[in-house]
Design an enzyme around this catalytic site. Sequence first.
Site, PDB file in Angstrom:
ATOM      1  N   GLU A  71       4.814   8.668   9.018  1.00 41.45           N
ATOM      2  CA  GLU A  71       5.448   7.975  10.138  1.00 41.45           C
ATOM      3  C   GLU A  71       6.123   8.907  11.138  1.00 41.45           C
ATOM      4  O   GLU A  71       6.182   8.607  12.337  1.00 41.45           O
ATOM      5  CB  GLU A  71       6.457   6.962   9.598  1.00 41.45           C
ATOM      6  CG  GLU A  71       5.815   5.823   8.788  1.00 41.45           C
ATOM      7  CD  GLU A  71       5.379   6.215   7.379  1.00 41.45           C
ATOM      8  OE1 GLU A  71       5.776   7.300   6.899  1.00 41.45           O
ATOM      9  OE2 GLU A  71       4.628   5.440   6.753  1.00 41.45           O
ATOM     10  N   HIS A  84       6.616  -7.128   8.898  1.00 39.60           N
ATOM     11  CA  HIS A  84       7.224  -7.149   7.553  1.00 39.60           C
ATOM     12  C   HIS A  84       8.716  -6.835   7.579  1.00 39.60           C
ATOM     13  O   HIS A  84       9.250  -6.181   6.687  1.00 39.60           O
ATOM     14  CB  HIS A  84       6.484  -6.189   6.611  1.00 39.60           C
ATOM     15  CG  HIS A  84       5.047  -6.584   6.361  1.00 39.60           C
ATOM     16  ND1 HIS A  84       4.105  -6.643   7.362  1.00 39.60           N
ATOM     17  CD2 HIS A  84       4.403  -6.944   5.229  1.00 39.60           C
ATOM     18  CE1 HIS A  84       2.949  -7.018   6.862  1.00 39.60           C
ATOM     19  NE2 HIS A  84       3.092  -7.214   5.571  1.00 39.60           N
ATOM     20  N   ARG A  90       2.774 -11.549  13.259  1.00 34.27           N
ATOM     21  CA  ARG A  90       1.923 -10.338  13.282  1.00 34.27           C
ATOM     22  C   ARG A  90       0.491 -10.674  13.670  1.00 34.27           C
ATOM     23  O   ARG A  90      -0.223  -9.847  14.235  1.00 34.27           O
ATOM     24  CB  ARG A  90       1.979  -9.612  11.942  1.00 34.27           C
ATOM     25  CG  ARG A  90       1.492 -10.426  10.772  1.00 34.27           C
ATOM     26  CD  ARG A  90       1.748  -9.704   9.457  1.00 34.27           C
ATOM     27  NE  ARG A  90       1.530 -10.581   8.338  1.00 34.27           N
ATOM     28  CZ  ARG A  90       0.695 -10.318   7.326  1.00 34.27           C
ATOM     29  NH1 ARG A  90       0.027  -9.191   7.306  1.00 34.27           N
ATOM     30  NH2 ARG A  90       0.560 -11.167   6.339  1.00 34.27           N
ATOM     31  N   PHE A 113       9.338   1.478   7.566  1.00 30.32           N
ATOM     32  CA  PHE A 113       8.701   2.780   7.739  1.00 30.32           C
ATOM     33  C   PHE A 113       8.660   3.194   9.207  1.00 30.32           C
ATOM     34  O   PHE A 113       8.432   4.357   9.519  1.00 30.32           O
ATOM     35  CB  PHE A 113       7.281   2.772   7.165  1.00 30.32           C
ATOM     36  CG  PHE A 113       7.215   2.171   5.786  1.00 30.32           C
ATOM     37  CD1 PHE A 113       8.138   2.530   4.816  1.00 30.32           C
ATOM     38  CD2 PHE A 113       6.253   1.226   5.469  1.00 30.32           C
ATOM     39  CE1 PHE A 113       8.100   1.964   3.545  1.00 30.32           C
ATOM     40  CE2 PHE A 113       6.201   0.660   4.205  1.00 30.32           C
ATOM     41  CZ  PHE A 113       7.124   1.025   3.235  1.00 30.32           C
TER      42      PHE A 113
HETATM   43  C1  LIG Z   1       6.745   5.606   3.924  1.00 27.77           C
HETATM   44  C2  LIG Z   1       5.730   4.582   3.601  1.00 27.77           C
HETATM   45  N1  LIG Z   1       4.759   4.308   4.474  1.00 27.77           N
HETATM   46  C3  LIG Z   1       3.850   3.349   4.222  1.00 27.77           C
HETATM   47  C4  LIG Z   1       3.907   2.645   3.061  1.00 27.77           C
HETATM   48  C5  LIG Z   1       2.929   1.509   2.808  1.00 27.77           C
HETATM   49  N2  LIG Z   1       1.998   1.827   1.729  1.00 27.77           N
HETATM   50  C6  LIG Z   1       2.197   1.344   0.480  1.00 27.77           C
HETATM   51  S1  LIG Z   1       1.055   1.909  -0.602  1.00 27.77           S
HETATM   52  C7  LIG Z   1       0.254   2.758   0.608  1.00 27.77           C
HETATM   53  C8  LIG Z   1      -0.959   3.563   0.268  1.00 27.77           C
HETATM   54  C9  LIG Z   1      -0.656   4.582  -0.762  1.00 27.77           C
HETATM   55  O1  LIG Z   1      -1.808   5.219  -1.188  1.00 27.77           O
HETATM   56  P1  LIG Z   1      -1.776   6.118  -2.466  1.00 27.77           P
HETATM   57  O2  LIG Z   1      -0.599   7.015  -2.424  1.00 27.77           O
HETATM   58  O3  LIG Z   1      -3.100   6.787  -2.571  1.00 27.77           O
HETATM   59  O4  LIG Z   1      -1.526   5.083  -3.639  1.00 27.77           O
HETATM   60  P2  LIG Z   1      -2.539   4.537  -4.736  1.00 27.77           P
HETATM   61  O5  LIG Z   1      -3.910   4.567  -4.182  1.00 27.77           O
HETATM   62  O6  LIG Z   1      -2.411   5.453  -5.887  1.00 27.77           O
HETATM   63  O7  LIG Z   1      -2.067   3.167  -5.054  1.00 27.77           O
HETATM   64  C10 LIG Z   1       0.894   2.605   1.834  1.00 27.77           C
HETATM   65  C11 LIG Z   1       0.465   3.244   3.074  1.00 27.77           C
HETATM   66  C12 LIG Z   1       4.944   2.952   2.158  1.00 27.77           C
HETATM   67  N3  LIG Z   1       5.101   2.300   1.015  1.00 27.77           N
HETATM   68  N4  LIG Z   1       5.834   3.925   2.454  1.00 27.77           N
END
Ligand SMILES: Cc1ncc(C[n+]2csc(CCOP(=O)(O)OP(=O)(O)O)c2C)c(N)n1
Lengths: 307, 315
Positions: free
Chosen positions: B59, B110, B11, B84
């Site tokens: 996505e 990933h 990556r 994703f």
């Molecule tokens: C479908 C999907 N896309 C991307 C991700 C990668 N991802 C994991 S956590 C996150 C951010 C989430 O933010 P939030 O919902 O505000 O969580 P918090 O700040 O409460 O931890 C992302 C984009 C994922 N887990 N699932």
Amino acid sequence: MTNVKHAGAGGKQPATTAASATPAEVSVSPGHARRAEELAERDLKQVARTLRRNILVSIAAAGSGHPGGSLSAVETLVALYYKVMRHDPSNPRWPERDRFVLSKGHAAPVLYAVLADCGYFPPQELLTLRKLDSRLQGHAHIMTPGVEMSAGSLGQGLSFGIGQALAARIDGRAYRVYVLLGDGECDEGQVWEAAMSAAHYRLDNLVAVVDRNRIQNDRFTSEVMELEPLAEKWRAFGWSVEEVDGHSIRDILLALKQAQGVKGKPSCIIAHTVKGKGVSFMENNPAFHGKAPTREELRQALEELGV
Amino acid sequence: MTSTVTKSATREAYGQVLVELGREDPNIVVLGGDLNKSTGTWAFAQQFPERFFDLGAAEQNIMGIAAGLASAGKTVFASTFAVFGTGRPYDQIRLSIAQPGLNVKIVVTHAGIITGEDGMSAQSIEDIALMCALPTFTVVVPADAPETAAAVREAARTQGPWYIRLGRPATPVVHQDGYRFHLGRAEQLKGGSDVTVIACGVMVSAALEAAEVLEGQGVRCRVLNMATLKPTDEEAIIRAAKETGALVTAEEHYIHGGLNSIVCQAVGRLCPVPVEPVALTRYAESGDPSGLLRKYGLTAEDVVAAVRRALSRRG
Ligand SMILES: Cc1ncc(C[n+]2csc(CCOP(=O)(O)OP(=O)(O)O)c2C)c(N)n1
């Protein structure tokens, strides 16, 4: 090795190290909720501190994980698991239990810390987080006693919760369903498909809590994808909406109580929180969305928490 | 044993080459989904903010917008994690990108179980099957960082939808810098006449390690790097089947729908010989990447054992 600590279901026992916590101390019966009613706010704050400690210790032991969104959700889970939900740690599949669905599955450490403290499994198991052969997966999975839904791909928990809420209606059961969503998670279209359907089916046995910590993975939500006006969005989708200070257990409890009185529509509680709450260098810092503290950082964090 | 091997994250190579491409070609647009600091697209975002769009964790929207940009003539790179970027927006990819054959490069990171501690929800082991099932897609699984850089460059200068699968951790480097990528052609990394191991991705280095062990035991093992899964180099597969008489496939993917299926499809039709799989047969779990590779049977020793089985079946 830094030990996890046991808050005690009632927060009454002095904090003990994981190794010395006996099953008798941690096990909680169906009477847990009744005993919890006696918990003073002061005690709940102590519980929250200990949970924060265990979140950090377990993530540090794992060497990876998501501290920010675990720490921001502590008070919401304390209010639910120690005051509101009927649940039985000795019978995780009890059909009448209230359901908690962790939609933002990366915040598994806060759920594990709570479940261990309630007695679903021994607290020392928290130290196996994310390791090979552990029951505590990096993202919440139903292999862990007390976990309702396998999660990790954002945006799916509200639909799952709606399914459970509909089943309660079909089966004539009184249980209620609580779903915890991230604010960044609300980027996902499925959240809004679910929101629309929950209102359509008038699911007043369903509560969505949005952990409005204003940070997602890379950056602040306002930089990545503007969510405001968030409360108005949920209202427009047919929900009853309350906004609370997500670190005030009393305010969360008030909102949850109010939600119980709402008829004919689902309730959304927007919990305004601080990502990384309780640890100065993690608070409001996007870098600690998905990064474990180093040994030195952990030491400093525990010192700040004072547990 | 592997301590002397150079390691590098695919990556990171992607992130670097994307910036170079951005400089060379103003037509390139990059889309991300709130994972840009993880996929390698952040450097491009910093240097070319007017050609970079973060759509957040959404996505399906990413793929739809990618299609729109491509239909207006842009070369679009869309990146997120493998899970994703495939299963979640599959119907959007199918309808909006694959069927019209638009110029969208879905480069995911990933992938596979080596994503590690995040656990099974994050470990994409089905994505090759999904993406190979889309008729217009080119599917590439680079073996290492130099091959990633070369394949991404090739993608940028080739029209049509591509899927490029990258990993999270640093993995062994088997190619020299400046290596030339030949789309649709298997690369012979080692000659041999007794048996052939056909591998892709992180399993290529395991295959080479296995071949060395086998050499010491008197087994002359050919190793093919099948970085392009689609279009498939059936000629190289059939040549290996004819000349060595037994095959092993090695992939960090579920056994159905990946490299093993592709190879079996070719030899079943054109030159039936024993084909032994080294692949995943179930969902994995949280754990460190090397521990997972061991527990789920994806090490050089597993390749050696599969070679032994293939040889004994051939007789
Ligand atoms: C479908 C999907 N896309 C991307 C991700 C990668 N991802 C994991 S956590 C996150 C951010 C989430 O933010 P939030 O919902 O505000 O969580 P918090 O700040 O409460 O931890 C992302 C984009 C994922 N887990 N699932």
